[in-house]
Design an enzyme around this catalytic site. Structure first.
Site, PDB file in Angstrom:
ATOM      1  CG  ASP A  84      -1.983   0.484   0.788  1.00  0.00           C
ATOM      2  OD1 ASP A  84      -1.908   1.623   0.057  1.00  0.00           O
ATOM      3  OD2 ASP A  84      -3.052   1.037   1.798  1.00  0.00           O
TER       4      ASP A  84
HETATM    5  C1  BGC Z   1      -4.789   3.851  -0.182  1.00  0.00           C
HETATM    6  C2  BGC Z   1      -5.074   2.355  -1.007  1.00  0.00           C
HETATM    7  C3  BGC Z   1      -5.272   2.858  -2.409  1.00  0.00           C
HETATM    8  C4  BGC Z   1      -3.350   3.882  -2.616  1.00  0.00           C
HETATM    9  C5  BGC Z   1      -2.888   4.805  -3.315  1.00  0.00           C
HETATM   10  C6  BGC Z   1      -3.764   3.730   0.007  1.00  0.00           C
HETATM   11  O1  BGC Z   1      -3.814   5.462   0.499  1.00  0.00           O
HETATM   12  O2  BGC Z   1      -4.537   2.712   1.555  1.00  0.00           O
HETATM   13  O3  BGC Z   1      -6.081   1.736  -1.170  1.00  0.00           O
HETATM   14  O4  BGC Z   1      -5.054   1.941  -3.513  1.00  0.00           O
HETATM   15  O5  BGC Z   1      -3.240   4.507  -1.642  1.00  0.00           O
HETATM   16  O6  BGC Z   1      -3.471   5.838  -4.007  1.00  0.00           O
END
Ligand code: BGC
Length: 759
Positions: A232
């Site tokens: 993530d």
């Molecule tokens: C989120 C993800 C997301 C990623 C990219 C993170 O803060 O938890 O779900 O895909 O950011 O934007």
């Protein structure tokens, strides 16, 4: 590109290039290496639309992304219980990605809805892992059929936003397998997502990014995952350990600091270069899979996809209550009340936020209908009743035949990054509903929210429509349902409890400091409410239709089976009403008697069928071992206990229509290790073992039959029943203390004999 070709390519890369390949070149792209013909590859959010950012990336949905189409969020798409529909939505998203040059769309998000409070529940599917996994699998199937990758997320046990980057989810082994891993398992095994996104949090003390047990042993060794694991955004905290654990791609990146760390570790011998090679191979495999399957003709036709978003929304709207008020007719004078009639809440905040190319409100959709009036009723900027707006709304309701109130949760209530503090709607909206219902007996409430709310007014209104966060075309879909152009067919993929305090995680959600214990264990959602026989506001699997369905002829193809057999179940479903409709036929399995603590019943399959008035269709299910099994921590695997199981067909978890019982025989015996602490009761379960042991009983104070130990006054006073109970729970070493004629050495010798029986 073949595996060999990729290996050859990796062999030509310098250590520096390989280290660089293991993290993003910028916020959304992987590294390109021109001299080797390796292109950069773009990843974008997801999951219910394309959030492609051309400039200045961020992962919180703050900066603008390209204009795109916002589909219903996961909360709603799960309610459709329609796999084919999700596949179609996936195909549409996949095509959008092809047109926009996006290789991987970051979703679906399958985390279990442990508590109604989780800020990202709107993105997630269900409280039930089977539903989550099946719906995710369907979306993955659709997207990947267009040769675009998915990233099922957030792996693992990421069920709250509070302290999401540091909290430690403490979950016992069985619960992890039956609930939290299971949400990913089916989709990963069946649909083979190109990537998996690991979450920020720790799982039982180890960060997800560093978790070899789950990233490698579970995901790759047991489930056969072959793609790459991406962090993530910002979930990496120890690049070297993470690589060893199985985390291939760090996103977005560390400006080269972690590349240096990787190189240093390889040169010092701390990290095997083979681990880096493998990560790079996995990344390149996906980069080229996309590159070599580019669809140069793909076009992102936003207006066309808007219609698809509307089609999906029509099946995500759940009719929760209808006392003869719906569907409406265009002859009735209808007052649309509430800000969300004009400006629907149709998506949640954070990284999934789509820059919608157009939005259709219910008012837009009703344009041209003469009998509709509108009053704003409330302003969701702050939770304060605006007396003027309220008075206008009450007046509009009084002058109409029906009042439809568009209410729900303001955007600031539910978003990525924080959790809700309570389950209530704003007071001003609750007050509006009560005041309108007081003057207008035909009041319907349409809810726009991503997660359950308390409904203190539910008995005062005649209709409740759960529109969830229905995407940019929601207004048209809601009007179609309200006016009966579409027959509602969605069911709740989660329980709506009466009050927050009823929820099983209530006592331990959101934990203490950085630690959150999942104390309710496997009893999440209906598994808990059913076991406690609790009243709920609306149960899991529930949803009404404008027609009625009858169930008959439940059959099973065998009444006795082994756990290695499959069971074929059929049931006839008939549309007994006067309009066409779709029904979600739900199959639950209940273990009638078990030595482990199990839920009353669990959803093991579902099928959505479409039926014309009067039409009957036969629905078929095939169940295998998993439908009867629980996760045994003794063997660290799924196990079925021999016995009777009920196969239940239901309209919801609380409305079981037909039941058949089958006997399943286990083909595996759980190993049993005798110790000096093993109870006599447990020994008695194996007659061969009891034969060996029963002799020592007569040497102790208690005998198998009361009265054998003559002269003992305590024993004389004891009834047979008491004696039996004492014997049942007495450990093998018990007679030593009570009779004095047996030694520990004697008991140990017996234990050895008993264990020899097991070999
Ligand atoms: C989120 C993800 C997301 C990623 C990219 C993170 O803060 O938890 O779900 O895909 O950011 O934007």
């Amino acid at each position: 590109m073949t595996a060999e070709k990729i290996k050859e390519l990796v062999a030509q890369m310098t250590l520096e290039e390989k280290a660089a390949m293991c993290s993003g070149a910028d916020f959304w792209h992987t590294e390109a290496i021109e001299r080797l013909g390796i292109p950069a590859s773009m990843l974008s959010d997801g999951p219910h639309g394309l959030r492609k950012q051309n400039q200045e990336g961020d992962h919180l949905g703050i900066n603008d992304s390209i204009k795109a189409v916002c589909f219903p969020a996961g909360c709603g798409t799960a309610a459709s219980f329609n796999r084919e529909l999700l596949m179609e939505m996936g195909e549409t998203l996949g095509n959008e990605c092809q047109a926009e040059g996006v290789s991987v769309i970051l979703g679906p998000a399958v985390n279990i809805k442990r508590s109604p409070l989780c800020g990202r529940n709107f993105e997630y599917y269900s409280e039930d892992p089977f539903v989550a996994s099946e719906m995710a699998g369907a979306l993955i199937h659709g997207i990947q059929s267009k040769n675009v990758g998915t990233s099922i997320k957030h792996f693992l046990a990421n069920n709250q936003e509070t302290r999401r980057m540091s909290c430690d989810s403490r979950v016992d082994e069985r619960t992890l397998h039956e609930i939290y891993l299971a949400a990913f398992e089916g989709a990963v095994k069946k649909e083979k997502p190109w990537t998996v996104m690991c979450s920020y949090n720790k799982i039982n003390g180890t960060y997800a990014a560093q978790n070899h047990q789950h990233l490698t042993e579970t995901l790759r060794d047991q489930w056969g995952f072959e793609g790459y694991v991406v962090s993530d955004w910002g979930a990496v905290n120890n690049r070297v350990e993470d690589l060893k654990a199985g985390l291939d791609l760090e996103m977005p990146g560390s400006n080269g600091a972690n590349d240096k760390m990787i190189m240093g570790a390889v040169l010092s011998g701390e990290l095997d270069e083979g681990v880096v090679n493998e990560a790079v191979e996995r990344i390149l495999n996906i980069v080229f899979r996309y590159e070599e399957n580019r669809d140069k003709n793909a076009v992102f036709d936003k207006d066309k996809d808007h219609e698809m978003a509307r089609k999906v929304a029509e099946e995500t709207i759940v009719l929760l209550k209808n006392e003869g008020v719906l569907p409406l007719s265009d002859q009735q004078k209808v007052a649309f009340i509430g800000k969300y009639a004009e400006k629907p809440r149709y998506q949640g905040g954070g990284s999934s936020h789509i820059n919608s190319h157009k939005i259709t409100s219910a008012l837009d959709a009703a344009e041209g209908m003469k009998n509709i009036t509108y009053a704003q009723g409330f302003d969701d900027a702050e939770d304060k009743t605006d007396e003027k707006l309220l008075a206008e709304a009450v007046e509009a309701a009084r002058n109409a035949d029906v009042a439809v109130i568009f209410a729900g949760l303001p955007e600031k209530f539910e978003s990525e990054g924080f959790d809700r503090k309570h389950m209530a709607m704003p007071n001003c909206q609750n007050e509006l509903i009560e005041k309108v219902a007081a003057v207008q007996p035909n009041t319907v409430v349409v809810l726009h929210n991503g997660s359950p709310v308390e409904m203190p007014w539910v008995d005062q209104v005649k209709g409740v429509v759960e529109a969830y966060l229905g995407g940019q075309a929601v207004g048209g879909a809601v009007c179609d349902i309200l006016f009966g152009k579409v027959n509602p067919s969605a069911k709740l993929p989660e329980t709506f409890p009466i009050r927050l305090e009823d929820n099983p995680s209530y006592l331990s959600y959101i934990g203490e400091g950085d630690m959150v214990e999942y104390r309710e264990g496997i009893f999440v959602g209906y598994r808990y409410y059913d076991k406690k026989k609790m009243d709920v506001l609306f149960p899991f699997g529930y949803g009404l239709s404008y027609t009625t369905f009858d169930y008959s002829n439940l059959t099973v193809d065998k009444e006795q089976m082994k756990d290695t057999d499959t069971l074929r179940v059929t049931v006839d479903v008939t549309n007994t009403g006067s309009v066409a409709g779709k029904e979600v036929v739900q199959l639950y399995v209940a273990d009638r008697e078990s030595t482990v603590i199990r839920p009353v019943k669990e959803l093991r399959d579902f099928v959505k069928v479409e039926l014309a008035p009067g039409e009957t269709k036969t629905v078929t299910f095939t169940l295998d071992k998993r439908a009867f099994a629980y996760y045994s921590v003794r063997v660290h695997d799924w196990h079925v206990e021999t016995g009777e199981f009920d196969i239940m067909i239901g309209k919801s978890s609380r409305e079981i229509m037909l039941t058949k019982t089958v006997t399943v025989e286990s083909t595996e015996k759980l190993p049993f290790v005798y110790t000096t602490d093993t109870t006599m009761g447990d020994v008695k379960k194996d007659p061969r073992a009891w034969e060996i042991v029963k002799g020592i009983m007569s040497k102790g104070l208690f005998s198998e039959e009361q009265g054998n130990s003559e002269g003992e006054s305590a024993a004389e006073a004891m009834t047979q029943e008491m004696n039996d109970a004492m014997v049942e729970y007495m450990p093998l070493r018990g007679p030593i203390s009570f009779g004095g004629q047996v030694t520990m050495a004697d008991v140990q010798a017996l234990v050895d004999k008993l264990n020899a029986l097991e070999e």
